[in-house]
Design a protein around this motif. Structure first.
Motif, PDB file in Angstrom:
ATOM      1  N   TYR A 120       0.849  -1.192   0.000  1.00  0.00           N
ATOM      2  CA  TYR A 120       0.000   0.000   0.000  1.00  0.00           C
ATOM      3  C   TYR A 120       0.884   1.240   0.000  1.00  0.00           C
ATOM      4  O   TYR A 120       1.799   1.362   0.812  1.00  0.00           O
ATOM      5  CB  TYR A 120      -0.914   0.003   1.225  1.00  0.00           C
ATOM      6  CG  TYR A 120      -1.873  -1.149   1.210  1.00  0.00           C
ATOM      7  CD1 TYR A 120      -3.145  -1.005   0.679  1.00  0.00           C
ATOM      8  CD2 TYR A 120      -1.511  -2.394   1.721  1.00  0.00           C
ATOM      9  CE1 TYR A 120      -4.037  -2.062   0.647  1.00  0.00           C
ATOM     10  CE2 TYR A 120      -2.398  -3.452   1.696  1.00  0.00           C
ATOM     11  CZ  TYR A 120      -3.653  -3.283   1.153  1.00  0.00           C
ATOM     12  OH  TYR A 120      -4.536  -4.328   1.119  1.00  0.00           O
ATOM     13  N   TYR A 121       0.596   2.181  -0.900  1.00  0.00           N
ATOM     14  CA  TYR A 121       1.345   3.418  -1.010  1.00  0.00           C
ATOM     15  C   TYR A 121       0.476   4.575  -0.541  1.00  0.00           C
ATOM     16  O   TYR A 121      -0.599   4.805  -1.081  1.00  0.00           O
ATOM     17  CB  TYR A 121       1.792   3.670  -2.453  1.00  0.00           C
ATOM     18  CG  TYR A 121       2.889   2.738  -2.882  1.00  0.00           C
ATOM     19  CD1 TYR A 121       4.224   3.103  -2.761  1.00  0.00           C
ATOM     20  CD2 TYR A 121       2.592   1.480  -3.388  1.00  0.00           C
ATOM     21  CE1 TYR A 121       5.233   2.240  -3.145  1.00  0.00           C
ATOM     22  CE2 TYR A 121       3.592   0.614  -3.768  1.00  0.00           C
ATOM     23  CZ  TYR A 121       4.908   0.993  -3.648  1.00  0.00           C
ATOM     24  OH  TYR A 121       5.908   0.143  -4.022  1.00  0.00           O
ATOM     25  N   LEU A 122       0.962   5.279   0.444  1.00  0.00           N
ATOM     26  CA  LEU A 122       0.279   6.473   0.947  1.00  0.00           C
ATOM     27  C   LEU A 122       0.837   7.671   0.202  1.00  0.00           C
ATOM     28  O   LEU A 122       2.059   7.879   0.178  1.00  0.00           O
ATOM     29  CB  LEU A 122       0.510   6.635   2.446  1.00  0.00           C
ATOM     30  CG  LEU A 122       0.051   7.951   3.070  1.00  0.00           C
ATOM     31  CD1 LEU A 122      -1.460   8.138   2.908  1.00  0.00           C
ATOM     32  CD2 LEU A 122       0.449   7.995   4.536  1.00  0.00           C
ATOM     33  N   GLN A 157       5.101   7.094   1.294  1.00  0.00           N
ATOM     34  CA  GLN A 157       5.563   5.902   1.985  1.00  0.00           C
ATOM     35  C   GLN A 157       4.839   4.650   1.524  1.00  0.00           C
ATOM     36  O   GLN A 157       3.710   4.699   1.053  1.00  0.00           O
ATOM     37  CB  GLN A 157       5.347   6.072   3.479  1.00  0.00           C
ATOM     38  CG  GLN A 157       6.219   7.134   4.082  1.00  0.00           C
ATOM     39  CD  GLN A 157       5.982   7.227   5.569  1.00  0.00           C
ATOM     40  OE1 GLN A 157       4.949   7.703   5.995  1.00  0.00           O
ATOM     41  NE2 GLN A 157       6.934   6.758   6.344  1.00  0.00           N
ATOM     42  N   GLU A 158       5.497   3.517   1.744  1.00  0.00           N
ATOM     43  CA  GLU A 158       4.968   2.219   1.375  1.00  0.00           C
ATOM     44  C   GLU A 158       4.740   1.408   2.659  1.00  0.00           C
ATOM     45  O   GLU A 158       5.567   1.434   3.572  1.00  0.00           O
ATOM     46  CB  GLU A 158       6.007   1.524   0.493  1.00  0.00           C
ATOM     47  CG  GLU A 158       5.603   0.188  -0.023  1.00  0.00           C
ATOM     48  CD  GLU A 158       6.680  -0.390  -0.928  1.00  0.00           C
ATOM     49  OE1 GLU A 158       6.703  -1.621  -1.021  1.00  0.00           O
ATOM     50  OE2 GLU A 158       7.479   0.352  -1.509  1.00  0.00           O
ATOM     51  N   PHE A 159       3.603   0.693   2.703  1.00  0.00           N
ATOM     52  CA  PHE A 159       3.238  -0.072   3.899  1.00  0.00           C
ATOM     53  C   PHE A 159       2.798  -1.473   3.513  1.00  0.00           C
ATOM     54  O   PHE A 159       2.299  -1.701   2.413  1.00  0.00           O
ATOM     55  CB  PHE A 159       2.100   0.626   4.650  1.00  0.00           C
ATOM     56  CG  PHE A 159       2.483   1.983   5.156  1.00  0.00           C
ATOM     57  CD1 PHE A 159       3.078   2.136   6.392  1.00  0.00           C
ATOM     58  CD2 PHE A 159       2.278   3.110   4.374  1.00  0.00           C
ATOM     59  CE1 PHE A 159       3.452   3.389   6.846  1.00  0.00           C
ATOM     60  CE2 PHE A 159       2.641   4.367   4.818  1.00  0.00           C
ATOM     61  CZ  PHE A 159       3.229   4.502   6.059  1.00  0.00           C
ATOM     62  N   ASP A 160       2.934  -2.392   4.468  1.00  0.00           N
ATOM     63  CA  ASP A 160       2.515  -3.782   4.234  1.00  0.00           C
ATOM     64  C   ASP A 160       1.003  -3.943   4.306  1.00  0.00           C
ATOM     65  O   ASP A 160       0.450  -4.803   3.633  1.00  0.00           O
ATOM     66  CB  ASP A 160       3.155  -4.721   5.268  1.00  0.00           C
ATOM     67  CG  ASP A 160       4.651  -4.865   5.061  1.00  0.00           C
ATOM     68  OD1 ASP A 160       5.094  -4.851   3.887  1.00  0.00           O
ATOM     69  OD2 ASP A 160       5.373  -4.989   6.056  1.00  0.00           O
ATOM     70  N   THR A 161       0.342  -3.126   5.140  1.00  0.00           N
ATOM     71  CA  THR A 161      -1.104  -3.277   5.314  1.00  0.00           C
ATOM     72  C   THR A 161      -1.819  -1.944   5.123  1.00  0.00           C
ATOM     73  O   THR A 161      -1.233  -0.879   5.297  1.00  0.00           O
ATOM     74  CB  THR A 161      -1.456  -3.806   6.718  1.00  0.00           C
ATOM     75  OG1 THR A 161      -1.142  -2.798   7.682  1.00  0.00           O
ATOM     76  CG2 THR A 161      -0.724  -5.107   7.044  1.00  0.00           C
ATOM     77  N   LEU A 162      -3.086  -2.061   4.798  1.00  0.00           N
ATOM     78  CA  LEU A 162      -3.932  -0.875   4.664  1.00  0.00           C
ATOM     79  C   LEU A 162      -4.036  -0.143   5.990  1.00  0.00           C
ATOM     80  O   LEU A 162      -3.989   1.087   6.048  1.00  0.00           O
ATOM     81  CB  LEU A 162      -5.325  -1.292   4.171  1.00  0.00           C
ATOM     82  CG  LEU A 162      -6.358  -0.190   4.024  1.00  0.00           C
ATOM     83  CD1 LEU A 162      -5.905   0.862   3.017  1.00  0.00           C
ATOM     84  CD2 LEU A 162      -7.704  -0.788   3.619  1.00  0.00           C
TER      85      LEU A 162
END
Length: 109
Positions: free
Chosen positions: A69-71, A79-84
């Motif tokens: 997931y990209y915010l 930033q990039e994240f593993d979860t929503l």
């Protein structure tokens, strides 16, 4: 609805009067007023693999690339994240920090 500065001051004064008349302490009234003026949580709306939270915050699920997931904020990749949930929490933290930074509350000069 957008209030003028004068309308906001009157609304805050009315809130203080109401709670002062109810016998609340200065600290209780300050807490009530602070909570009333604090930023409200982002409200997320889903559109396929995109979630819009308002104030320019968008989360995109990049299935073809990584599935992560990209915010982003106002179309600038961030930033990039593993979860929503992680992406939403980061957006909320940025939202609150930006709100208080713009308010001037807590600044020392």
């Amino acid at each position: 609805m957008t209030l003028t500065r004068e309308q906001m001051i009157e609304a805050l004064a009315e809130l203080v009067r109401e709670h002062r008349n109810a016998g609340r302490s200065s600290e209780e009234i300050a807490t009530i007023a602070f909570d009333a003026m604090s930023p409200k949580p982002l409200v997320w709306q889903r559109n396929g693999d995109h979630w819009a939270g308002g104030f320019g915050y968008v989360i995109r699920r990049m299935r073809a690339v990584s599935g992560r997931y990209y915010l982003t904020r106002r179309n600038a990749f961030g930033q990039e994240f593993d979860t929503l949930e992680q992406a939403k929490a980061a957006a909320e933290a940025y939202h609150v920090a930006a709100f208080w930074a713009m308010s001037g509350i807590g600044e020392t000069t």
